[in-house]
Design a protein around this motif. Structure first.
Motif, PDB file in Angstrom:
ATOM      1  N   PRO A 194       0.814  -1.213   0.000  1.00  0.00           N
ATOM      2  CA  PRO A 194       0.000   0.000   0.000  1.00  0.00           C
ATOM      3  C   PRO A 194       0.847   1.263   0.000  1.00  0.00           C
ATOM      4  O   PRO A 194       1.909   1.318   0.607  1.00  0.00           O
ATOM      5  N   THR A 195       0.357   2.279  -0.683  1.00  0.00           N
ATOM      6  CA  THR A 195       1.022   3.574  -0.669  1.00  0.00           C
ATOM      7  C   THR A 195       0.543   4.368   0.538  1.00  0.00           C
ATOM      8  O   THR A 195      -0.406   3.988   1.238  1.00  0.00           O
ATOM      9  N   LEU A 196       1.191   5.505   0.787  1.00  0.00           N
ATOM     10  CA  LEU A 196       0.750   6.398   1.857  1.00  0.00           C
ATOM     11  C   LEU A 196      -0.703   6.788   1.629  1.00  0.00           C
ATOM     12  O   LEU A 196      -1.518   6.787   2.568  1.00  0.00           O
ATOM     13  N   GLN A 197      -1.059   7.110   0.377  1.00  0.00           N
ATOM     14  CA  GLN A 197      -2.425   7.508   0.082  1.00  0.00           C
ATOM     15  C   GLN A 197      -3.399   6.367   0.371  1.00  0.00           C
ATOM     16  O   GLN A 197      -4.477   6.587   0.938  1.00  0.00           O
ATOM     17  N   ASP A 198      -3.044   5.137  -0.009  1.00  0.00           N
ATOM     18  CA  ASP A 198      -3.898   3.976   0.282  1.00  0.00           C
ATOM     19  C   ASP A 198      -4.152   3.861   1.781  1.00  0.00           C
ATOM     20  O   ASP A 198      -5.285   3.625   2.220  1.00  0.00           O
ATOM     21  N   SER A 199      -3.091   4.011   2.570  1.00  0.00           N
ATOM     22  CA  SER A 199      -3.208   3.851   4.021  1.00  0.00           C
ATOM     23  C   SER A 199      -4.100   4.923   4.634  1.00  0.00           C
ATOM     24  O   SER A 199      -4.915   4.645   5.520  1.00  0.00           O
ATOM     25  N   VAL A 200      -3.943   6.172   4.175  1.00  0.00           N
ATOM     26  CA  VAL A 200      -4.760   7.259   4.716  1.00  0.00           C
ATOM     27  C   VAL A 200      -6.223   7.074   4.332  1.00  0.00           C
ATOM     28  O   VAL A 200      -7.133   7.235   5.167  1.00  0.00           O
ATOM     29  N   GLU A 201      -6.483   6.714   3.083  1.00  0.00           N
ATOM     30  CA  GLU A 201      -7.866   6.531   2.654  1.00  0.00           C
ATOM     31  C   GLU A 201      -8.522   5.363   3.372  1.00  0.00           C
ATOM     32  O   GLU A 201      -9.718   5.431   3.728  1.00  0.00           O
ATOM     33  N   ALA A 202      -7.761   4.291   3.627  1.00  0.00           N
ATOM     34  CA  ALA A 202      -8.296   3.161   4.388  1.00  0.00           C
ATOM     35  C   ALA A 202      -8.629   3.579   5.816  1.00  0.00           C
ATOM     36  O   ALA A 202      -9.674   3.204   6.374  1.00  0.00           O
ATOM     37  N   ALA A 203      -7.745   4.387   6.433  1.00  0.00           N
ATOM     38  CA  ALA A 203      -7.997   4.866   7.796  1.00  0.00           C
ATOM     39  C   ALA A 203      -9.220   5.774   7.837  1.00  0.00           C
ATOM     40  O   ALA A 203     -10.021   5.723   8.794  1.00  0.00           O
ATOM     41  N   LEU A 204      -9.398   6.599   6.829  1.00  0.00           N
ATOM     42  CA  LEU A 204     -10.574   7.462   6.767  1.00  0.00           C
ATOM     43  C   LEU A 204     -11.853   6.630   6.686  1.00  0.00           C
ATOM     44  O   LEU A 204     -12.842   6.916   7.379  1.00  0.00           O
ATOM     45  N   ARG A 205     -11.837   5.591   5.859  1.00  0.00           N
ATOM     46  CA  ARG A 205     -13.022   4.734   5.743  1.00  0.00           C
ATOM     47  C   ARG A 205     -13.331   4.056   7.081  1.00  0.00           C
ATOM     48  O   ARG A 205     -14.483   3.996   7.517  1.00  0.00           O
ATOM     49  N   GLU A 206     -12.290   3.520   7.728  1.00  0.00           N
ATOM     50  CA  GLU A 206     -12.483   2.845   9.010  1.00  0.00           C
ATOM     51  C   GLU A 206     -13.018   3.805  10.075  1.00  0.00           C
ATOM     52  O   GLU A 206     -13.751   3.405  10.982  1.00  0.00           O
ATOM     53  N   ALA A 207     -12.636   5.070   9.949  1.00  0.00           N
ATOM     54  CA  ALA A 207     -13.076   6.072  10.920  1.00  0.00           C
ATOM     55  C   ALA A 207     -14.429   6.667  10.568  1.00  0.00           C
ATOM     56  O   ALA A 207     -14.907   7.576  11.250  1.00  0.00           O
TER      57      ALA A 207
END
Length: 257
Positions: free
Chosen positions: A4-17
């Motif tokens: 995963p890229t940095l962007q992938d990780s941030v977008e995944a965290a946003l969805r989880e939140a």
């Protein structure tokens, strides 16, 4: 690119939140390059309580990735399109032995196969880097996949960090793909006597092809992305000391132990 890229990780965290939103990055870094103040912007249908949202998102981020600041910038803000410049830092161990703390984040020049047994004097390297500043066609120092156009390198300086560790600091309006790594690596190659200095100057002044060197990714840090004062989402204090940023390598300014 693997994983995963940095962007992938941030977008995944946003969805989880519970904050589903795509992010707009200021740009991308190469795999293995670190980022101190990468900037991502996003648009939300409602204005959330920022501190609450920040806490929820942070809980879902990987341990080596953090969100330092969240602000409401101007309505026209876009992390990439309104950026006015970037700063990079590249760490080099020119003398002695790199410390364990800095080993993953610096190029150990005396032990780099191409440069081994070659002396690289700091003052010589600093002189070469200084010659690279100005508005130039840097085509000899970047991938052809990036557009060929004049780019302004505002400064390129060398700073001693102690115990033989040095830091190249580069600031400019914009950088092409691998430009910083080719500039640092090729300057090292010239300083080591492996590339004629006239070839370096011809590449800078006339965009002549160069048998340069792309420095390894691990020594490079995207230090910050700059914005005009009217739309900058960060205060001067936050830029100097981003909240929550570790004071350890590769971000800390303390001398190595």
């Amino acid at each position: 690119m693997e994983g995963p890229t940095l962007q992938d990780s941030v977008e995944a965290a946003l969805r989880e939140a519970g904050v589903p939103a795509g992010v707009m990055p200021s740009g991308r870094t190469d795999r293995g390059v670190h980022a101190r103040m990468q900037v991502l912007s996003l648009r939300l249908p409602e204005a959330p309580a920022l501190e609450e949202m920040l806490g929820r998102v942070a809980r879902h981020l990987p341990p080596d990735l953090g969100i330092c600041v969240a602000k409401r910038p101007a309505p026209s803000f876009h992390a990439q399109w309104v950026a006015s410049g970037k700063s990079y830092r590249y760490r080099l161990q020119l003398e002695g032995t790199v410390s364990e703390a800095w080993r993953p984040y610096a190029l150990d020049v005396p032990r780099e196969p191409l440069l081994a047994s070659r002396e690289v004097r700091p003052e010589r390297l600093a002189e070469l880097l200084n010659h690279a500043t100005g508005t130039r066609d840097f085509i000899a120092f970047h991938e052809k996949s990036s557009p060929r156009k004049p780019r302004r390198l505002e400064s390129a300086t060398l700073h001693a960090r102690g115990s033989g560790l040095y830091e190249v600091r580069l600031e400019g309006e914009g950088f092409a793909r691998y430009q910083v790594r080719y500039l640092v690596g090729s300057a090292l190659k010239v300083a080591a006597g492996l590339l004629p200095e006239e070839h370096w100057h011809a590449a800078l002044e006339a965009a002549a092809p160069l048998e340069g060197l792309k420095a390894p990714a691990q020594g490079l840090v995207l230090w910050e992305v700059r914005y005009p004062a009217a739309v900058d989402p960060f205060s001067p204090g936050e830029r100097l000391h981003p909240p929550g940023l570790p004071g350890t390598p590769p971000f800390g300014d303390e001398a190595p132990g």
